[in-house]
Design an enzyme around this catalytic site. Structure first.
Site, PDB file in Angstrom:
ATOM      1  N   LYS A 215       0.780  -1.109   0.143  1.00  0.00           N
ATOM      2  CA  LYS A 215       0.081   0.198   0.035  1.00  0.00           C
ATOM      3  C   LYS A 215       0.906   1.185  -0.074  1.00  0.00           C
ATOM      4  O   LYS A 215       1.633   1.418   0.942  1.00  0.00           O
ATOM      5  CB  LYS A 215      -0.994   0.147   1.111  1.00  0.00           C
ATOM      6  CG  LYS A 215      -1.826   1.248   1.318  1.00  0.00           C
ATOM      7  CD  LYS A 215      -2.899   1.267   0.164  1.00  0.00           C
ATOM      8  CE  LYS A 215      -3.749   0.295   0.386  1.00  0.00           C
ATOM      9  NZ  LYS A 215      -4.902   0.508  -0.845  1.00  0.00           N
ATOM     10  N   HIS A 342      -9.884  -7.235  -5.240  1.00  0.00           N
ATOM     11  CA  HIS A 342      -9.597  -6.373  -4.253  1.00  0.00           C
ATOM     12  C   HIS A 342     -10.047  -6.834  -2.995  1.00  0.00           C
ATOM     13  O   HIS A 342     -10.853  -7.597  -2.611  1.00  0.00           O
ATOM     14  CB  HIS A 342     -10.474  -4.990  -4.507  1.00  0.00           C
ATOM     15  CG  HIS A 342     -10.481  -4.196  -3.832  1.00  0.00           C
ATOM     16  ND1 HIS A 342     -11.371  -3.641  -2.664  1.00  0.00           N
ATOM     17  CD2 HIS A 342      -9.360  -3.024  -3.248  1.00  0.00           C
ATOM     18  CE1 HIS A 342     -11.370  -2.728  -2.042  1.00  0.00           C
ATOM     19  NE2 HIS A 342     -10.068  -2.413  -2.263  1.00  0.00           N
TER      20      HIS A 342
END
Length: 446
Positions: A215, A342
């Protein structure tokens, strides 16, 4: 109509689950995040489970649907969308549109940066909210139907094409503890490339994950480039992904793609919006993936016409359930678009649903995202176990998970006792505990 398949009761249980201090472009995860557990009980005694976001705007849509569903069959999952729309509340009555992709939903404060902190999926709209609610009801209905028929959910979706589903390690820059107090763990801080590599080694050692997703959007791009380079050196040949959640400009995105083009499996949402993604795609051979500019079917045509993405990340919470996830997979196959999956903060009910639908998608050629190893609490028992980075696809009736009612009750008590601070996820508010002057940055940030 088979009487035992008629819904007699729907139970909604909002909960707060512990969350570690994971960093993203918005800020940092709060000490707890809201989830909603949906339980559909049939006249035949079957109880089906679903899970979705638990923020207030989702609860406001879930409650009238829960009241409207009794008397309907769990087989009528296609009818859930019309039933949800008819049950209300009508978002347009509060000044927000019922349709449209780029306008905010009722009760959702507009954000300058144009993304929703809960899912980092672009602007939240009334239709997107409703899809996320319906997804939990559809999953619960399919779970109840499977239990009644003695069939796993994957059989109700056409049958599995794989016996295990591969998942990817989800790496985060993170603090060692929440600044205002909260749940603790033994992971420690990860604020530099060495910390990210150490985190990845633990994921590899404990869960056997073979691919890694970082991330991004937290630190300046050079620092995140260094982290990916360190991962490539530590794990040569392993698939690597980087997701800055739209934090970069087109120019910055292209510069990062040039630096990391030899090691990235794909670059996910480097910039915000279809036009920016298309400009980047035109200037690099690195595959671009998205779960921000394409999260509804209405957003697909523009992205395909502009050749903005080569991989779409499916998410049954976003797209309206497991059946619609399969529809998205068919669309991707038709147009030669890659398919990944996701994840957002979730528990075992969602993980079971993700695994069941993933097992039915022949075109799913990338390891799926999952936050699950970060979660220390759950409402299902026993906890799913990753082996060699994979989950075995359950052939038990329904989703193949059992509800831990004591755990559910405890997490619901936490929600009831909260003063409202944590009932709506707000990563920027959590960051302000450490930095009172913080506000979620406009994008592009760099």
């Amino acid at each position: 109509m088979d009487a035992k398949l008629i819904v007699e009761e729907v139970r909604l249980t909002p909960i707060l689950i512990s969350d570690p201090p994971l960093l993203n472009v918005q800020g940092v995860h709060q000490p707890a995040t809201p989830r909603l557990v949906v339980e559909v009980v049939t006249a035949g005694g079957a109880s089906g489970l679903g899970e979705t976001y638990g923020d207030s705007v989702y609860l406001d849509l879930a409650r009238p649907l829960a009241e409207a569903l009794p008397g309907h069959s769990v087989t009528d999952v296609n009818g859930l969308f019309a039933l949800a729309a008819a049950a209300g509340p009508d978002p347009s009555s509060a000044g927000a549109p019922d349709e449209g992709i780029d306008r905010p939903a009722a009760g959702v404060a507009p954000r300058d940066e144009g993304v929703d902190a809960g899912g980092l999926r672009g602007v939240r709209t009334a239709d997107k909210l409703r899809l996320s609610v319906v997804s939990a009801f559809e999953t619960a209905c399919l779970d109840a139907l499977g239990k009644t028929l003695g069939l796993p959910v994957h059989a109700l979706l056409g049958g599995k094409v794989r016996d295990t589903v591969e998942y990817s390690a989800y790496l985060f820059h993170r603090w060692d503890a929440h600044p205002g107090g909260g749940p603790t763990d033994d992971w420690g801080a990860a604020l530099d490339p060495a910390g990210i590599v150490a985190q990845a080694r633990r994921f590899d050692r404990e869960y056997g994950f073979r691919s890694f997703k970082l991330k991004g959007g937290v630190f300046e791009p050079e620092r995140e480039i260094a982290a990916i380079r360190a991962l490539a050196e530590a794990f040569p040949g392993r698939p690597l992904r980087l997701d800055p959640n739209g934090a970069w400009s087109v120019e910055t995105s292209l510069a990062v793609a040039r630096e990391l083009g030899d090691v990235l499996e794909y670059l996910e949402d480097p910039a915000s919006g279809t036009d920016a993604m298309a400009a980047i795609a035109a200037g690099t051979d690195v595959p671009l993936a998205t779960n921000m500019c394409v999260t509804t079917f209405e957003e697909v045509p523009e992205a395909l016409a502009k050749e903005a993405v080569r991989i779409v990340l499916c998410d049954h919470h976003y797209w309206g359930g497991l059946h619609r996830t399969r529809e998205l997979a068919a669309l991707c196959r038709t147009y030669g678009i890659g398919l990944s999956m996701h994840s957002n903060t979730h528990l075992g009910i969602s993980l079971a649903a993700m695994t069941q639908v993933a097992a039915t998608l022949p075109e799913l050629r990338y390891a799926c995202d999952t936050h699950y190893p970060w979660q220390t609490e759950d409402v299902v028992t026993p906890r799913p176990v990753f082996r060699a980075g994979r989950l075995t696809v359950s052939d038990a009736p329904g989703l193949g998970v059992a509800l831990d009612r004591d755990a559910l009750a405890a997490l619901h008590r936490r929600w009831l006792e909260d003063d409202g601070t944590l009932r709506d996820r707000d990563d920027a508010a959590a960051m302000r505990v450490a930095d009172p002057g913080w506000r979620a940055p406009r994008v592009p940030r760099w």
